[in-house]
Design an enzyme around this catalytic site. Structure first.
Site, PDB file in Angstrom:
ATOM      1  N   ARG A 189       0.719  -1.109   0.002  1.00 41.11           N
ATOM      2  CA  ARG A 189      -0.222  -0.018   0.012  1.00 41.11           C
ATOM      3  C   ARG A 189       0.803   1.185  -0.002  1.00 41.11           C
ATOM      4  NH1 ARG A 189      -1.733  -3.802   3.861  1.00 41.11           N
ATOM      5  NH2 ARG A 189      -3.955  -4.640   3.343  1.00 41.11           N
ATOM      6  N   HIS A 284      -1.927   2.204  -6.356  1.00 42.55           N
ATOM      7  CA  HIS A 284      -2.881   1.164  -6.017  1.00 42.55           C
ATOM      8  C   HIS A 284      -2.973   0.131  -7.445  1.00 42.55           C
ATOM      9  CE1 HIS A 284      -5.517  -0.518  -3.318  1.00 42.55           C
ATOM     10  NE2 HIS A 284      -6.508  -0.844  -4.223  1.00 42.55           N
TER      11      HIS A 284
END
Length: 345
Positions: A189, A284
């Site tokens: 992330r 992402h």
């Protein structure tokens, strides 16, 4: 308690009253000014899409669906300069769509209590995230060719000639290579990446690991591919500024990078990718890329789950994107039709 009588006011009138109420809540500390302005902006967009003269109580669930779809398709002006053929700026991101839905849902909830509508039309909204547009292309996985183009450009950065406008202490090629290679091959992330410290990387039995501090206080030790570990070591030895900050990723001034800086790095590296392999992608989207290609290459699902830091396998399915031609490849190499090896002797 619901008011006894309905007050038929227009969408614009309801918006003005609601925004005034929201801004008043900043005076008591119940809302931050920044949050109040986000609500105000979203409500203004609702007025634009619904029509300022429309009576609020006349809006149906179908009207709300149409508004949500129209918002999803509105150009996102925050990112510009996309390459030909990509969809940068073509519509709102899923997070922006979710925020807009929350904002107008809060307005209609208040309108129900205030007696501006008989029935909250949000309860009759049926449009799905997929119908609103689903994931933007920038958030989907890159194809193998696109991913290899980006990874190749990142690997070439340490040998790239310096820009004439930059001093030696302002060069960031090694750092940019580390950012893209970690995102594309490990799939962290973006919050995990910018929080990483130098001490989080260690060697065990000749293998370089990254101890990633993820959601819910969970940690995971992920081994780095050999090529990525080499670039990381080069960055630590001669690319990272001398600074007291323990952060792995620093600006040339010695400050920890922020989440927004990471997208700028990806875009900068993308400009080095051949045009036929280039497509805009977010951090992402690179996380999707990692999951998609590891799974497409028949890597054990539980191993991929542990790399990405998911608590269960069901979450992993959302990160597995469809690749063009993958069904054809699967059927060409069907396990039941492969030639059995001839017996020995």
């Amino acid at each position: 308690m619901r008011p006894a009588e309905l007050e038929r006011i227009t969408v614009a009138q309801a918006a003005d009253r609601y925004v005034e109420l929201v801004r008043a809540r900043t005076l008591t500390g119940a809302l931050s000014p920044a949050t109040a302005e986000v609500y105000a902006r979203d409500v203004a967009t609702l007025v634009e899409l619904a029509g300022d003269g429309t009576v609020l109580d006349d809006l149906t669930g179908a009207d709300v669906d149409a508004i949500l779809v129209a918002f999803a398709r509105k150009p996102d002006g925050r990112r510009a300069g996309g390459t030909a053929g990509d969809a940068a700026g073509a519509g709102q991101s899923p997070s922006s769509q979710a925020r807009f839905r929350r904002s107008i849902s809060a307005l209609f909830k208040h309108a129900t209590l205030a007696g501006w509508v008989q029935l909250n039309p949000m309860t009759r909204s049926t449009v799905t995230a997929r119908q609103r547009g689903g994931l933007r292309p920038e958030r989907r996985a890159l194809t193998r060719e696109q991913a290899q183009g980006l990874v190749g450009a990142a690997r070439e950065l340490p040998q790239a000639p310096p820009e004439r406008s930059k001093r030696r202490d302002q060069r960031t090629e090694l750092r940019d290579a580390v950012i893209v290679l970690l995102l594309a091959t490990v799939g962290p992330r973006v919050s995990e990446l910018v929080r990483a410290n130098v001490e989080d990387f260690f060697t065990n039995d000749g293998v370089r690991y990254w101890r990633i501090f993820g959601k819910g206080g969970r940690t995971r030790d992920v081994p780095l591919p050999g090529d990525v570990a080499e670039v990381l070591q080069a960055y630590l030895e001669r690319g990272r500024p001398q600074a007291t900050d323990k952060a792995l990723l620093l600006s040339w001034r010695g400050r920890r990078l922020a989440r927004g800086d990471v997208q700028a790095v990806i875009d900068r590296v993308q400009r080095r990718v051949p045009p036929d392999q280039r497509r805009s992608v977010t951090p992402h989207g690179l996380r999707h890329t990692t999951a998609t290609h590891l799974l497409a290459d028949a890597v054990d699902m539980d191993a991929v789950r542990r790399v990405l830091g998911h608590s269960d396998l069901s979450t992993l399915g959302r990160y597995r994107d469809e690749l063009p031609g993958e069904l054809e490849v699967a059927m060409r190499t069907h396990p039941l039709l492969r030639e059995r090896p001839a017996p020995e002797g």
